[in-house]
Design a protein around this motif. Sequence first.
Motif, PDB file in Angstrom:
ATOM      1  N   TRP A 172       0.836  -1.199   0.000  1.00  0.00           N
ATOM      2  CA  TRP A 172       0.000   0.000   0.000  1.00  0.00           C
ATOM      3  C   TRP A 172       0.870   1.248   0.000  1.00  0.00           C
ATOM      4  O   TRP A 172       0.671   2.167  -0.792  1.00  0.00           O
ATOM      5  N   LYS A 173       1.825   1.285   0.940  1.00  0.00           N
ATOM      6  CA  LYS A 173       2.667   2.474   1.088  1.00  0.00           C
ATOM      7  C   LYS A 173       3.499   2.733  -0.160  1.00  0.00           C
ATOM      8  O   LYS A 173       3.769   3.880  -0.506  1.00  0.00           O
ATOM      9  N   SER A 174       3.918   1.659  -0.834  1.00  0.00           N
ATOM     10  CA  SER A 174       4.742   1.822  -2.025  1.00  0.00           C
ATOM     11  C   SER A 174       3.957   2.452  -3.173  1.00  0.00           C
ATOM     12  O   SER A 174       4.533   2.971  -4.132  1.00  0.00           O
ATOM     13  N   CYS A 175       2.633   2.412  -3.073  1.00  0.00           N
ATOM     14  CA  CYS A 175       1.782   2.975  -4.135  1.00  0.00           C
ATOM     15  C   CYS A 175       1.483   4.459  -3.923  1.00  0.00           C
ATOM     16  O   CYS A 175       0.909   5.104  -4.801  1.00  0.00           O
ATOM     17  N   ILE A 176       1.836   4.972  -2.749  1.00  0.00           N
ATOM     18  CA  ILE A 176       1.531   6.373  -2.431  1.00  0.00           C
ATOM     19  C   ILE A 176       2.725   7.259  -2.797  1.00  0.00           C
ATOM     20  O   ILE A 176       3.845   7.024  -2.345  1.00  0.00           O
ATOM     21  N   GLU A 177       2.478   8.250  -3.628  1.00  0.00           N
ATOM     22  CA  GLU A 177       3.531   9.172  -4.056  1.00  0.00           C
ATOM     23  C   GLU A 177       3.184  10.588  -3.606  1.00  0.00           C
ATOM     24  O   GLU A 177       2.244  11.200  -4.124  1.00  0.00           O
ATOM     25  N   GLU A 178       3.930  11.090  -2.647  1.00  0.00           N
ATOM     26  CA  GLU A 178       3.680  12.435  -2.140  1.00  0.00           C
ATOM     27  C   GLU A 178       4.235  13.484  -3.101  1.00  0.00           C
ATOM     28  O   GLU A 178       5.172  13.225  -3.859  1.00  0.00           O
ATOM     29  N   ASN A 179       3.635  14.668  -3.073  1.00  0.00           N
ATOM     30  CA  ASN A 179       4.041  15.773  -3.951  1.00  0.00           C
ATOM     31  C   ASN A 179       4.004  15.361  -5.426  1.00  0.00           C
ATOM     32  O   ASN A 179       4.886  15.704  -6.209  1.00  0.00           O
ATOM     33  N   THR A 180       2.981  14.586  -5.748  1.00  0.00           N
ATOM     34  CA  THR A 180       2.824  14.080  -7.124  1.00  0.00           C
ATOM     35  C   THR A 180       1.376  14.254  -7.569  1.00  0.00           C
ATOM     36  O   THR A 180       0.443  13.993  -6.798  1.00  0.00           O
ATOM     37  N   ASP A 181       1.190  14.672  -8.806  1.00  0.00           N
ATOM     38  CA  ASP A 181      -0.155  14.878  -9.363  1.00  0.00           C
ATOM     39  C   ASP A 181      -0.365  13.962 -10.557  1.00  0.00           C
ATOM     40  O   ASP A 181       0.425  13.952 -11.490  1.00  0.00           O
ATOM     41  N   TYR A 182      -1.434  13.152 -10.502  1.00  0.00           N
ATOM     42  CA  TYR A 182      -1.851  12.377 -11.665  1.00  0.00           C
ATOM     43  C   TYR A 182      -2.890  13.235 -12.393  1.00  0.00           C
ATOM     44  O   TYR A 182      -4.089  13.152 -12.131  1.00  0.00           O
ATOM     45  N   SER A 183      -2.429  14.068 -13.282  1.00  0.00           N
ATOM     46  CA  SER A 183      -3.344  15.008 -13.946  1.00  0.00           C
ATOM     47  C   SER A 183      -4.077  14.325 -15.096  1.00  0.00           C
ATOM     48  O   SER A 183      -3.574  13.405 -15.731  1.00  0.00           O
ATOM     49  N   GLY A 184      -5.302  14.804 -15.364  1.00  0.00           N
ATOM     50  CA  GLY A 184      -6.109  14.250 -16.448  1.00  0.00           C
ATOM     51  C   GLY A 184      -6.705  12.908 -16.081  1.00  0.00           C
ATOM     52  O   GLY A 184      -6.552  12.407 -14.971  1.00  0.00           O
TER      53      GLY A 184
END
Length: 242
Positions: A172-184
């Motif tokens: 779970w934790k490995s899938c979380i990316e801080e300061n990151t935007d999945y735009s669109g």
Amino acid sequence: SSGINAEYGGGTETEKIRAQFDKIKDTTDTRISGIDSELDQQKNKVDSLSSDMTSWMSEALSKISTVSSVVAVNVTAQEERLSSMVKRSCIETGVNYYVGSYLAHIGNINSIYACLAECRKNSRCNGASWSTDTKYCSLSEKRRGSQPSINGKVVSINKVCYDTLTGDAAKWKSCIEENTDYSGADISGGQSYGFATEWDCMGWCINTANCQSITHQPNNGHCWLKHKPYGDNKRTNVANLT
């Protein structure tokens, strides 16, 4: 001749010197014996203290081990309860994931978990319903079906929810990316405020058809659902987005 007798013949002066020597020797021996006795007493005290310390340490370690065991048992019990709660949140009793036409309709299935196992065999299956009456398992392409309805003899399960929430915490934790935007790649109607954490936002995603990823804004609780794993464009070094 008399001078020789006085100095070497065991005369009075020699006896006095010998007597003084013997007295000094006796006094020295007595003091040495006293020192030896004191040293023995101190050694006995040190040995006794060492034995007491060893006993105390052994008792303390035993108590620590007992406490650790109790804590481990409690933590395991809490994890099991949490896992059970998580699993149950993905299973709905008395609800039928009715879709009109199923991916498959399988008979002689004895539990909702056996029904889930059948769902996992079908790459298109995301949810299933099991009849406690007929023992039929109906597989759905939708996570919660297209028209969930009330039926007291049916148990339904969201496979995506169940498999996701019972996954390994490290994954779970490995899938979380801080300061990151999945735009669109936003899902229509799939954005809203009021989601305090990314976990809350993910909970919404799990129960939404075609949702594959999210972007969450912690400072205002904004949650966006995405129909692609990384949106249309993954942007890094974006402040206050996860």
